[in-house]
Each structure stands twice: as C-alpha cells, then as structure tokens.
Design an enzyme around this catalytic site. Sequence first.
Site, PDB file in Angstrom:
ATOM      1  CB  CYS A  36      32.047 -15.051  90.519  1.00 35.62           C
ATOM      2  SG  CYS A  36      31.548 -14.530  92.123  1.00 35.62           S
ATOM      3  CG  ASP A 451      26.646 -35.025  60.866  1.00 38.23           C
ATOM      4  OD1 ASP A 451      28.185 -35.347  60.661  1.00 38.23           O
ATOM      5  OD2 ASP A 451      26.716 -36.284  61.730  1.00 38.23           O
TER       6      ASP A 451
END
Length: 739
Positions: A36, A451
């Site tokens: 789908c 980070d």
Amino acid sequence: MNEVKEKSLEPSNSQEKFAENNKISFSVQGMTCATCVKNVERALKKLDGVKYVSVNLATEKAVLISQESIPMNKIKKAVSDVGYKVSEEMPTEDLIEKRFKESRKDMYISLAITIPLMVLMILNMSGLNIPFMLFIELIGGAATIFIPGRKTLKSAWIALSHLHTNMDTLVSLGAISAWATTVLAIIGLDILSFGTIASMLITLNLIGRYIEARMKHSASREIKLLLSMKVDKANVITDDGVVELPIDTVKIGDLILVRQGEKIPLDGTIVEGQASINESMISGEPLPVSKGEKDSVVSGTIVESGLLKIKVEKVGEDTFLNQMIKLVEEAQSSKVPIQALADRITLYFIPTVFSLAVLSGILWFFQYETFQPFLINASNIIPWVLTDAGPLSTAIFSFVATLVIACPCALGLATPMALVAASSVSAKKGLIIKNGEAIQTAKDIDTILMDKTGTLTKGQPSVIEHNLDDETFLIISEIEKNSTHPLAKAIVEYAHEHIKNQNIKIEEIEEITGKGIVGTYKNNKYYIGKPRDAKPYQEFMENAETVIEVSKNEKIVGYIRIADEIKSDAVEAIKQLKEMGMEPIMVTGDNEKTARAVAKKVGINKVFANISPQNKVEIVRKYQIEGKRVAMIGDGINDAAALKSSDMGIAIGNGTDLAIESADVIISQGEISKVIDAIKISEITFKKIKQNLFWAFFYNIIAIPLAMVGILHPAIAEIAMLFSSINVIYNSSRITKKL
C-alpha cells in the site's frame, strides 16, 4: 528559507544555502501493508515538481517535498485514485490508542474461535467423528472472516477495486475460498471442507495487524514527551497585578513573569531582568545562557536563576515547542520499509499466484479425464490424493490448495526472525535496536551526522587544569557550593576528589548573574567568574575550554580551566568510519569556535555550527535529496527531529528521553565506536534476511506446482509451511555464531 552555513576546517570556508522547497505533511488513511505504501508513494511521485516523498505505514504520516507548491486537492486525488484517503490532520494519540485496542480485541476474538476449531480439525482428521463438524466449520469460519477479519476483507476490496493487490488480497481470497468449500460440502458436493484453514489464515493476518498497531502506538510516545514539556498556564502582568491565566488565553504583546525554576511558557523578548537560562533543548549544550533585556527566549526553556519580565511574541502553533512537535511528526514519515526486497517480489507474487490457482481449477474442470490417470498413479504413493472426486470437486481442491499454500507464512518470518537474532547480539554489544529498519539501513550508510556535546564529548564540564594552591581552591569550592551553575559543580567535584576537606565558613555570598560569584573568608573577598581580560587565556579558549578567573581582594591569584572532555574512543571511531568509506560531519548548536576545536581533535573535516533543530532536519534532508544514506547521532531534545528524519537515528544512552524515543538504535554505554559494531551487524543480518527470503520463495516454487496438479492437501501444506518456518528460524539463529 532556512540558511545553514557549512564551516569546513580546510582553509577555504564555504557557505551553502538550501534551495527553497515546499514541504507538505499529511496523513494517509487506509494503508495495511508495505505494498500500500509503495502504491501511495508511486502515485505522489508522478505529480509535477515532486522531489521527495516518504510515507510511513506505522504512523500513517507522509511528507512531500516539491520545487513548486502543489495544491492539496491534487495530492488528495492522486492518493484517492489508488484507493486511500488523505487527511491534513495527523492521527491523534486518542485515535492511535483506539486502533491499538481494536486490533488487540480482533486478535483475541479470532484466536478464541480458531484454536478450538484447530483442535476439532485435528481430531476429525485422526479418525474421530465430530458431530456437525461441517456446520461448526461453517459458523466458526464465517465468524472469523466477517467479524474480526472484516478489515482484511475491506483492505482487499479497496485494492482490487483500484486494480492492484496487497497481502490482504491473497489472505482474503484464500480464506473465502477455503470457507466456500464448507458451504459446498454442506449443500451436497463431495468435496473436502477447509473451513478451519480459513480461520487460521485470518488469525495469522490479525496477529500481524496487532503488531503493526503496537508499532503505531509506540511511535506516538515521542510526541507525548514533547507535550509534557508544555506549560498549561502563564503568570500574566496586568493592571491589577500578576494573574495566572491559561496559556491559550495569552495574547501577543502581553507581559508575563517567569521566576527562578520555572519554564518559559511562550516565545518572546525580555523587557526587564536578567537570568541564567537552560537552553539545552535548543542547542544541546549543558551550560546555561545568561540573558538580559532585549534578548529573545523560547518556550520550554528553564530559568535556572533570576527573574524575568517577557513580552510575548509568539503563541499557539507558532511557538518553538509546538514547532518542535510538528517537526517530529513530519520526521516520523521518513522511513523506508524494512522488507523492500520482499515487497518488490510480492507486488508480482500475489496476482501470479491467483492466476495460477484459477488456471489450475480451469484445467482440472475441463481436462479432468485427461489428467485423472496421473492422480491414480500418484495415489499409490500419496494417500490423500483424490482419484475419483470428479471435475468440479478436484478443480476446487486444486484451486483452494494453491491459494492456501501460497499464503506467505515463512515469507512473513524471514525478516522478523533475523531481526530478533540481530537484536539479541546487538544487546550483548551495548546496542539496543529499537527499529528493525536500522539493521537493513546501517550497511548502506555513507554519511554520518553527529552532535558534539554528549556524543563526541562526555557532556559534563570538568576541571582539566588550574594554578591555585590547595587552600585557595578549597575556599572557592566552598563558595561555589552556593551556585547552581554547571561550572560550579565541576569545581566542587574536583575539590571533593583531589583536596582534603577542611572546616571552612564562607560569609557574604553573592551570585552575579552572567558574571560569577563572590564570597568572603577571613575578611578576604574572593571572586570566581569571567576573566577581566580574556587575552591571556586565548589559547585555552580556542581549544574549546572555559577559563574561570579567581581574584582575592580584587587581585588575580589564578585560573581554572574547564572543558567538556572528548570521549576516549572518539578519535579511533572517526578514523575507522573514514576507512570504511563514510563521511563524518559535525552538526551542533554550539558556537563555531568550540565546534571547530573539537572537530579538529577528533579528525572531522566538515562542521555545521550554530545549528537550530529545524536546520538539523534540513541538513539531513539536503544529503538525502543528494542520494546519500544518512545516519544521525545525538543525545538531546534538539536532536530528536533530525534523528527521526535520518535513515538511521542513533541515540546516546545517557541522552534525553525524547532523543532515545526518536532513535532507531541506542548506544547504551555512550561509546561512539559502537556505531561500527552496528554496521557490521547490519551486513551479516541483511545477508541472512536475503537467505531467508530465498528459502521462503523456494518453498513456494516447489509447493505451488504440487498444489496445482492436485497432489498436495491444504492440511499437509500447513505442515510444510511449519517446516519452512523452522528453517527460517534456524538460519536466523546462526547470526549469533557469526558475531
């Protein structure tokens, strides 16, 4: 347009601007399987100007990036043309909770019907005559198919009515065909009844739906964590004094009062007061920021010391915190289906199997006399072969057997079982695999964004050097005990670990917001804080260190160097990542000078500094649009949306709850070198997944022809499927021996 500056450690600093893109987020309703999702994405990609589309089955969320603005009615039409519905409102937590409970209820009902039916079927096949067995199968099969299995039927009908298929199509056709044999047997046809097998097929499908609903339910927790940071009320300054009002009644231009320890409820500008504000949710940096008049503040940040009067500039959906919630919702749509390989094959597998089943039935009905001698010969070896059932009964037997045996049980286990084994190995190595997609994705990663604070560094400031005598250091540590500043904590902890404690009584303590702290000991006034002149300490500061100057009676007596130390394995990990052909890039909210200093130490050549959470997402999208497979490593709230947007989000285990919830992989001990282990696990596991898929399809290649020629009983097919599944489980378990 968001502008992000890319700072390089090479001599020529470059700047990049992201192209102006239109981004639309919406919900797609009615999807039940990865096929789908593929159909929806394919339909949306056909729209003019579309650059990027990602649809998430688990959350029903989609994000579309285009060069030009695309009207929502065109998006709705493109999706509705393939059988699904677009909603501009994202699924609420209440709706997700409701669907989760409904799927659980359907599964329980189906199991309650199917398990007794299976027991009765086994007894009946063993020779024990069960009274009214056909009627029991008729009622039990109908109850399973049309009550808990109604959504499976609906999904199959939607697909067929829009000229495509999905996994529910095959399950529905197989179940209805099997149940129809019971109906035909009751009305007098001499054929075998497979009503119980119909219930079994639906039940297996509903168990899968339940797992899917649990995934959706789990995915909504990131939003809950952000919502928990919101403030319900604000202290509004009026002519009658300070009044506590609901947050949704505060207007732009109102003045609000925020005291020490309180969260700032709305975005605005300080009009009076000074405060030390914890903005780690924005920058990821542990040190609070000193702010005063005319400085901007954002919702969700915390006033650690001081008192502020703030003029409100943003309310409702425009506030920083609400924008963060929206970012995470959008980012949840950025995942690629884990079974992409199986999905591509399944796209053709379902209509092919149905066509073969129909062909088998037609041939047996019209050419029964031609093929009957084959059945007679086969019956000498295989006892259950029907030798004289007639054209109709044999045609139905062959048709049902082909559909039932093709229902992909082993195929459904091929990927999950490999992931279970890989997750077990990962846990032993300090890796927690939250999302199975990460195992498939890790091997293809070529760009790693990371980070700084808490990822490459320890995330805790500590004293690395000072030039004070022990007595002076002990005095200033006693003064710093009265401060809530993280740097004060570093000084106190150093004194506790390195200097023998003495009874020291400090007097006249005063903390000066944004500058430092003053205290008196034996009539001597000590000041600990920012240097009067930073030039003597320039070399230290360029090395990403903070310098605290100490004065006694206004005479400088020394300094303390404090830094967020780089993790011991960071340098070697970056080196190995480069050797594996990956590009490590630092993306941090910290200032450029500090970011460049840390990057140079660990060997990273490309740095994005002063980056907001929104810009982090844009950086991820930038590389994805360029065709890169992007991993993001972080530990703060400010990293959450980027972690979700990346192809693989990796959170440091000691990070914030939201970062951990948003990640696909968690490094439990915070060692960045574990990323390399994740990649190696990915390579081996994906190899096992492909082997499992091969054997699952090999089983179908062998079994489907046997069913078509009428020599494979559906009940025997179920046993064969069991052995196929066992083979998949055994092959998956061998992952633990490879790592």
